[in-house]
Design an enzyme around this catalytic site. Structure first.
Site, PDB file in Angstrom:
ATOM      1  CG  LEU A  18      -1.873   1.203   1.325  1.00 32.66           C
ATOM      2  CD1 LEU A  18      -2.764   1.322   0.093  1.00 32.66           C
ATOM      3  CD2 LEU A  18      -2.720   1.107   2.590  1.00 32.66           C
ATOM      4  CE  LYS A  19       7.638   3.461   2.030  1.00 33.99           C
ATOM      5  NZ  LYS A  19       7.474   4.828   2.559  1.00 33.99           N
ATOM      6  N   GLY A 441      16.842  17.864  12.022  1.00 32.68           N
ATOM      7  CA  GLY A 441      17.883  16.837  12.027  1.00 32.68           C
ATOM      8  C   GLY A 441      18.117  16.157  10.705  1.00 32.68           C
ATOM      9  CB  SER A 442      16.362  13.554   8.908  1.00 28.30           C
ATOM     10  OG  SER A 442      15.014  13.949   8.992  1.00 28.30           O
ATOM     11  CB  CYS A 525       5.807   1.786   6.989  1.00 32.62           C
ATOM     12  SG  CYS A 525       4.348   1.628   5.954  1.00 32.62           S
ATOM     13  CD  GLU A 614       4.006   7.908  20.658  1.00 35.84           C
ATOM     14  OE1 GLU A 614       4.387   6.764  20.440  1.00 35.84           O
ATOM     15  OE2 GLU A 614       3.843   8.750  19.767  1.00 35.84           O
ATOM     16  CG  HIS A 703       4.149  15.138   8.653  1.00 32.24           C
ATOM     17  ND1 HIS A 703       4.550  16.006   9.645  1.00 32.24           N
ATOM     18  CD2 HIS A 703       4.661  13.925   8.995  1.00 32.24           C
ATOM     19  CE1 HIS A 703       5.250  15.338  10.549  1.00 32.24           C
ATOM     20  NE2 HIS A 703       5.326  14.080  10.177  1.00 32.24           N
TER      21      HIS A 703
END
Length: 763
Positions: A18-19, A441-442, A525, A614, A703
């Site tokens: 699906l990804k 960071g990334s 994912c 969380e 995102h």
């Protein structure tokens, strides 16, 4: 006979089909029909995987998020997308990520995209959902075609289907009022649509419908409790049996409320609320189904089948066929199939169960209840042998690690000086401008990076060649940041596969799967590492890469680490000791890395605690105990450095108002947080709490593929300055940039740097 059923199945596919289909569609490389066909294939395969269950969920499949599916099911679309024509799926992706497929947008109509829906964590999991939006005049209309089509597909396949929907009270609770309205005031408009939906499902041939109401395990005031009674009274006449499903926690004071709802059955999470089952056995009417979630749907350890039968058999004798068995929650939160793992450590593999293996465990329990334990004697013996081997394994227990945790002192969690004194030394050392700019960071994980990592892991690329490839990518990131004019740089994390897995791979006490993927959101994912034993750090993990990056520039270079609480919360964690104990072991390992970075001359160190919130228990009355040890662990990791070393932390997609004092107690010099999708609303916490240190509110929603304008960023920062003094504000994206493309990142960061310069000119 005991009914065996499932609450939900992983939707991404065993090989993340699906990804890849989603990303192909979004890039314009495949058609809508291709995507929909892949969805139908996955649903068919997943129903085949669940063959043998008495009831199989339908409606648990989603192209992005089940809460967003519910918003579309109920006709609750944000105003900003209501005017778009065309296929519903494109509108769906506009809400999910700001735009649909490349080529599917009319630039003149939407200026390259719309604001994506706000995203936050699904209860205390690492799954993100798209937050429903409400206003006082919100109306609801039924759009059930997608769910009905999936039900018809299942029936054609011969599946005894149980449609799964999110309940009305949970849906309202998960949403956000975009004005001053009371969400519960919308219930009278919402309930008739739910009645229409249930009647449509009954007409389509469903005999049971699972209505998920996980807010029943949270603290509900009288108004919400009365709303539950009102809602389910209205559902009594519908021609389908209702199973209300709760999970992730304990019913406690809501036990009588849940037991008294006029429905045919109640599912409870017997992993988290086993002690509450006795009360339910007394309160629940004899003709109602009690579904027990006896297989852990949140973790990957094998179930103790013998102990479970010891507990369940008397209940089954008491209630007969009114006892059902299921996982504790949807299996969305675990990988698909352990049998795919050919390289996983054999000992550890023997202790595990992924989604398909958990369904096998359910079938064994069902056979034992139906035909006696003798019918599954061999399976029970094999299960017991694996559990015994795990308990006795010397690889699980390290006395030296336990001694180090036992020797922790309060002084190890304190900085040498208060923040005000540290801030002066850091300012002198770093010499940064007002509104300093940085990233989280990334940088983009390009095809070349992923190919080099894959070839290195499979032996097709030798270590020297791999090191050279990663150094080239680090240099690229540094040079791009210098050209952009960022103030504090990062090395880009080219060498890292995942912010948790990367560290777990270098720590003793962890194991790693090859295909253990779970969905975080949309096409994103993650592959959580498996924390199976006591944790220690045998060698430095990041120092070589960070010091190389620092050698390329005169600007400050941030050392990038993942914090102990986030490593814990984003791992599959051992269940044989308290989580706090495992977290303290991780804190000591990260502390060693922090001190080694400082010795190497790195004077800005970011310790990400993206998952701190969380991990909160779902009941506020239980929060403080968690926050005490979580904050303690961060402080152990962070606070061995000198005053001149600046400690950053980062948190994403969290509401901060109710834990702001604990965040302040972390005593990080700089905290960066997600705020762009909420239009800086998350900074409301700082209006009434004088946060003492520096804050970087995210201004670039990473995102979404949308590129924020300079003026948009300036406006967001001005809103931030209304709540936080301008001299304590940083300018940065919401989160790391690994999932974006350089073609998006460079213009977005260019606009961010330009906005910072505009803000400085106005000071």
């Amino acid at each position: 006979m005991t009914t065996i059923h499932n609450l939900g199945f992983p939707r991404i596919g065993a090989k993340r089909e699906l990804k890849f289909a989603l990303e192909s569609y979004w890039k314009g490389e495949s058609s809508r029909e291709d995507l929909q066909a892949l969805g139908a294939q996955l649903r068919q395969r997943h129903w085949e995987n669940q063959a043998g269950l008495d009831l199989v969920p339908v409606g648990d499949f989603s192209f992005y998020d089940q809460v967003l599916d519910t918003s579309f099911l109920l006709g609750n679309l944000p105003e900003r997308v209501q005017g778009f024509q065309g296929d519903e799926l494109d509108n769906y992706f506009r809400v999910a990520r700001g735009r649909s497929a490349q080529g599917a947008e009319e630039h003149s109509a939407c200026c390259g995209g719309v604001a994506a829906g706000e995203m936050t964590k699904w209860f205390d999991t690492n799954y993100h959902y798209i937050v429903p939006e409400f206003k006082a005049d919100t109306q609801f209309t039924l759009h059930a075609s997608r769910l009905l089509e999936q039900l018809a597909q299942a029936q054609e396949q011969g599946v005894h289907a149980k449609p799964v929907i999110i309940g009305p009270l949970t849906y309202l609770a998960l949403g956000k009022a975009k004005d001053e309205s009371n969400k519960l005031a919308l219930l009278d408009r919402l309930l008739p649509v739910y009645v229409q939906l249930l009647e449509a499902l009954a007409e389509a041939g469903a005999d049971w419908v699972q209505i998920d109401e996980p807010i029943l395990v949270t603290e509900l005031d009288d108004e919400w409790q009365q709303a539950f009674k009102k809602a389910y009274e209205q559902f009594k006449p519908v021609g389908v049996k209702l199973l209300v499903a709760t999970y992730f926690g304990q019913l406690l004071e809501n036990t009588a409320l849940a037991a008294g709802l006029p429905v045919a059955g109640l599912h409870v999470d017997a992993i988290n609320d086993r002690d509450g089952v006795d009360a339910l056995l007394t309160l629940l009417a004899k003709d109602k189904v009690l579904s027990l979630g006896v297989i852990n749907g949140r973790n990957i350890w094998k179930t103790d089948l013998t102990a479970t039968l010891d507990w369940v058999e008397p209940i089954a004798r008491q209630r007969g066929d009114r006892v059902w068995l299921a996982p504790s929650c949807s299996l969305l939160h675990v990988p698909v199939d352990l049998e795919s793992e050919q390289n996983l450590d054999a000992d550890v593999k023997s202790w595990l169960a992924f989604a398909l293996q958990k369904l096998d465990e359910l079938r064994i329990l069902g056979q034992a209840l139906a035909h006696g334990r003798e019918a599954v004697k061999a399976e029970l013996a094999e299960n017991l042998a694996a559990l015994t081997a795990r308990r006795q394994s010397p690889r699980v227990h390290n006395p030296a690690v336990k001694a180090a945790v036992a020797g922790l002192s309060a002084e190890q969690g304190k900085r040498k000086s208060e923040y005000a004194q540290r801030a002066v030394k850091q300012a002198q050392f770093l010499n940064l401008p007002a509104f300093p700019t940085t990233t989280i960071g990334s940088f983009p994980q390009t095809t070349d990076i992923r190919r080099a990592r894959s070839e290195f892991k499979t032996g097709r690329l030798d270590e020297n060649s791999y090191q050279a490839a990663m150094r080239a990518e680090i240099e690229r990131s540094v040079r791009e940041q210098e050209k952009l004019g960022l103030d504090v740089l990062v090395h880009g994390e080219a060498e890292r596969n995942d912010m948790v897995e990367y560290f777990g791979e270098q720590l003793e006490g962890y194991a790693f799967s090859q295909f253990g993927w779970v969905q975080s959101y949309g096409s994103r994912c993650v592959k959580p590492p498996i924390l199976f034993g006591d944790i220690s750090r045998p060698h430095a993990m990041t120092v070589e890469w960070i010091t190389y990056a620092q050698s390329l520039t005169q600007k400050p270079m941030k050392g990038m680490l993942t914090g102990p609480v986030t490593i814990l919360n984003w791992s599959f964690v051992r269940d044989d000791q308290p989580r706090a104990e495992s977290c303290r072991q991780l804190a000591l390992a990260i502390r060693e890395e922090v001190l080694d970075l400082e010795k190497a001359g790195v004077r800005v160190i970011q310790i990400d605690e993206a998952a701190l919130r969380e991990g909160l228990p779902l009941r506020q009355s239980q929060w403080q105990r968690y926050l005490d040890w979580a904050v303690e662990c961060f402080r152990i990791a962070a606070n061995g450095v000198s005053d001149a070393t600046q400690i950053h932390t980062h948190m994403c997609y969290s509401e901060f108002n109710d834990i702001i004092s604990s965040i302040a107690h972390m005593d990080a010099d700089v905290i960066t947080i997600e705020t762009s999708r909420s239009d800086m609303e998350l900074l409301d916490a700082f209006e009434h709490f004088q946060y003492p240190n520096q804050i970087g509110p995210g201004v670039y929603d990473i995102h979404s593929p949308n590129i924020p304008s300079e003026q948009h960023i300036v406006n967001l920062m001005k809103k931030a300055a209304e709540r936080v003094p301008a001299d304590r504000l940083w300018v940065n994206p919401d989160c790391g940039l690994k999932t974006r493309q350089w073609a998006e990142v460079i213009p977005a960061l260019s606009n961010m740097v330009a906005a910072a310069k505009t803000l400085r000119a106005s000071v």
